[in-house]
Design a protein around this motif. Structure first.
Motif, short mmCIF file in Angstrom:
data_model
loop_
_atom_site.label_atom_id
_atom_site.label_comp_id
_atom_site.label_asym_id
_atom_site.label_seq_id
_atom_site.Cartn_x
_atom_site.Cartn_y
_atom_site.Cartn_z
N ALA A 182 -0.12 -27.10 -37.57
CA ALA A 182 0.72 -28.15 -38.28
C ALA A 182 2.22 -27.90 -37.95
CB ALA A 182 0.65 -28.68 -39.66
N VAL A 183 2.74 -26.58 -38.24
CA VAL A 183 4.17 -26.12 -37.98
C VAL A 183 4.39 -26.23 -36.90
CG1 VAL A 183 5.70 -24.40 -38.40
CG2 VAL A 183 4.23 -25.00 -40.33
N ALA A 184 3.62 -25.80 -35.80
CA ALA A 184 3.71 -25.77 -34.43
C ALA A 184 4.06 -27.02 -33.90
CB ALA A 184 2.81 -24.95 -33.73
N GLU A 185 3.23 -28.17 -34.34
CA GLU A 185 3.28 -29.28 -33.72
C GLU A 185 4.46 -30.20 -34.07
OE1 GLU A 185 -1.60 -30.32 -33.68
OE2 GLU A 185 -0.50 -31.01 -35.30
N ALA A 186 4.82 -29.67 -35.62
CA ALA A 186 6.04 -30.42 -36.01
C ALA A 186 7.16 -29.68 -35.24
CB ALA A 186 5.91 -29.95 -37.49
N PHE A 187 7.36 -28.54 -34.88
CA PHE A 187 8.28 -28.10 -34.09
C PHE A 187 8.44 -28.62 -32.58
CE2 PHE A 187 9.28 -25.25 -37.45
CZ PHE A 187 10.91 -25.00 -37.53
N ARG A 281 -1.75 -12.12 -28.17
CA ARG A 281 -0.36 -12.81 -28.71
C ARG A 281 -0.65 -13.06 -30.28
NH1 ARG A 281 2.36 -17.15 -25.25
NH2 ARG A 281 4.26 -15.92 -25.66
N ASP A 282 0.59 -13.10 -30.97
CA ASP A 282 0.53 -13.45 -32.41
C ASP A 282 0.03 -15.02 -32.32
OD1 ASP A 282 1.47 -12.69 -35.21
OD2 ASP A 282 2.07 -14.89 -34.73
N PHE A 283 -0.79 -14.95 -33.15
CA PHE A 283 -1.32 -16.43 -33.66
C PHE A 283 -0.50 -17.46 -33.81
CE2 PHE A 283 -0.52 -15.62 -37.98
CZ PHE A 283 -0.73 -16.78 -38.70
N SER A 284 0.96 -17.31 -34.09
CA SER A 284 2.11 -18.29 -34.06
C SER A 284 2.32 -18.61 -32.61
CB SER A 284 3.13 -17.76 -34.66
OG SER A 284 3.73 -16.69 -33.92
N GLY A 285 1.93 -17.99 -31.74
CA GLY A 285 1.92 -18.27 -30.37
C GLY A 285 1.25 -19.66 -29.83
N ILE A 286 0.57 -20.02 -30.83
CA ILE A 286 -0.25 -21.24 -30.46
C ILE A 286 0.66 -22.40 -30.25
CG2 ILE A 286 -0.49 -22.12 -32.79
CD1 ILE A 286 -3.15 -22.45 -30.41
N ILE A 287 1.99 -22.33 -30.38
CA ILE A 287 3.21 -23.30 -29.93
C ILE A 287 3.04 -23.46 -28.69
CG2 ILE A 287 4.91 -21.75 -30.27
CD1 ILE A 287 6.39 -24.21 -31.52
N THR A 288 2.98 -22.17 -27.89
CA THR A 288 2.95 -22.60 -26.28
C THR A 288 1.84 -23.50 -25.87
OG1 THR A 288 1.88 -20.47 -26.08
CG2 THR A 288 4.19 -20.37 -26.19
N ASP A 289 0.94 -23.34 -26.34
CA ASP A 289 -0.44 -24.22 -25.97
C ASP A 289 0.07 -25.65 -26.15
OD1 ASP A 289 -1.67 -21.97 -24.92
OD2 ASP A 289 -3.36 -22.17 -25.60
N ILE A 290 0.67 -25.83 -27.58
CA ILE A 290 0.74 -27.19 -27.87
C ILE A 290 1.90 -27.71 -27.04
CG2 ILE A 290 1.88 -28.46 -29.82
CD1 ILE A 290 0.27 -26.54 -31.69
N ARG A 291 3.03 -27.11 -26.57
CA ARG A 291 3.99 -27.70 -25.74
C ARG A 291 3.33 -27.96 -24.28
NH1 ARG A 291 7.37 -22.96 -27.37
NH2 ARG A 291 8.97 -23.70 -28.84
N ALA A 292 2.31 -27.12 -23.88
CA ALA A 292 1.97 -27.22 -22.62
C ALA A 292 0.66 -28.44 -22.47
CB ALA A 292 1.42 -26.18 -22.03
N GLY A 293 0.12 -28.83 -23.95
CA GLY A 293 -0.88 -29.88 -23.91
C GLY A 293 -2.01 -29.43 -23.62
N GLU A 294 -2.16 -28.04 -24.05
CA GLU A 294 -3.38 -27.46 -23.97
C GLU A 294 -4.43 -27.41 -25.06
OE1 GLU A 294 -2.42 -23.68 -22.12
OE2 GLU A 294 -1.64 -24.69 -20.27
N VAL A 295 -4.06 -27.85 -26.19
CA VAL A 295 -5.03 -27.84 -27.39
C VAL A 295 -5.73 -28.96 -27.51
CG1 VAL A 295 -3.47 -26.16 -28.62
CG2 VAL A 295 -3.12 -28.51 -28.78
#
Length: 295
Positions: A182-187, A281-295
């Motif tokens: 949720a935090v990654a999506e918000a950022f 990678r650290d699990f907070s790196g999920i933001i990179t997949d969210i940016r790329a639309g890969e989730v």
């Protein structure tokens, strides 16, 4: 001084063992991985040639293994039979609740004491002795283990009977995974709306969206200098480990017929993340997949 056998000297186990040594305890280690053995030896921790050798004569045995099957196999094949009667086993791996209960039953049947005591806090917490321990077992065994747990951790909670430490860990990490997503999506949303990272952080960290995933594990560089985002998402707590823990959560969800849609979705997202570059990678790196639309 207590003689302690510490089995599993990886990224978490080794600093935990070092803290016990620093507190004056006699620690003997064991690990199957040569690099871990070398690191422990360099840290001044004697390493036995086998798990059985490590536990022989020990007052306490601490295990930190990758999965429940490793714990149960080690118990059955060598550890329980090699340990002296009434040895206190502290099982700090993150495993399924039913596996923890099986390990407990095996230890008790063999004439030993046993608690499950999984940890939260990552490598930094292990190094600093600030881990959280969630403990399942009897009041008596919890009390016996507490002085050692207080050396390695800052927050120690007795959660109930056998397996309930693991139950608390599963629930905690499901919350953590959902909040990190949720935090990654918000950022990412904030970026696309034109918000600066620092501005969004300054709001959320002091508002109703405040959580650990913002204030400690912020997924963007800058606002929290110690977060993994500032070191290219080096773990920390790796995506592969989060995927593993969410697999345990999914197992518990299904066993208890719990309606946990967010937990299920988080498990799907982190399984996909860990199947790619996110594994290390650290699990907070999920933001990179969210940016790329890969989730």
């Amino acid at each position: 001084m207590t003689r302690i056998a510490f089995l599993g000297l990886g990224h978490m186990g080794l600093p935990m063992a070092r803290n016990l040594v620093a507190a004056g305890h006699d620690v003997h280690g064991f690990d199957l991985v040569p690099a871990a053995v070398d690191a422990a030896t360099a840290a001044g921790i004697p390493v036995a040639g086998s798990g059985a050798d490590a536990v022989t004569g020990a007052d306490v045995v601490i295990t930190m293994f990758p999965a429940g099957r490793h714990v149960i196999a080690a118990y059955q094949e060598e550890l329980l039979s090699a340990a002296q009667p009434r040895t206190l086993f502290i099982e700090s791996s993150t495993i399924a609740v039913d596996e923890a209960q099986t390990a407990h039953a095996l230890a008790i049947e063999a004439g030993h004491r046993h608690i499950d005591a999984p940890v939260s806090g990552g490598v930094v917490g292990a190094e600093n002795g600030t881990l959280a321990f969630m403990v399942g077992g009897s009041e008596e065994d919890f009390a016996a283990a507490l002085p050692l747990l207080e050396i390695m951790g800052k927050r120690i909670v007795h959660c109930g009977g056998p397996g309930l430490g693991q139950a608390a860990k599963v629930c905690n990490n499901m919350i953590l995974a959902v909040s990190q997503i949720a935090v990654a999506e918000a950022f990412v949303l904030g970026e696309r709306l034109g918000l600066e990272h620092q501005a969004l952080f300054d709001v959320v960290s002091q508002a109703s969206g405040q959580c650990w995933s913002v204030t400690t594990n912020c997924p963007v560089p800058g606002p929290v200098p110690t977060s993994p985002a500032n070191r290219d998402y080096q773990p920390g707590f790796a995506g592969a480990l989060m995927a593993k823990d969410l697999g345990l959560a999914l197992q518990a969800i299904e066993q208890t017929s719990t309606d946990a849609r967010m937990g299920r979705l988080a498990q799907e997202i982190y399984a996909a993340f860990a199947a790619g570059e996110g594994a290390g990678r650290d699990f907070s790196g999920i933001i990179t997949d969210i940016r790329a639309g890969e989730v």
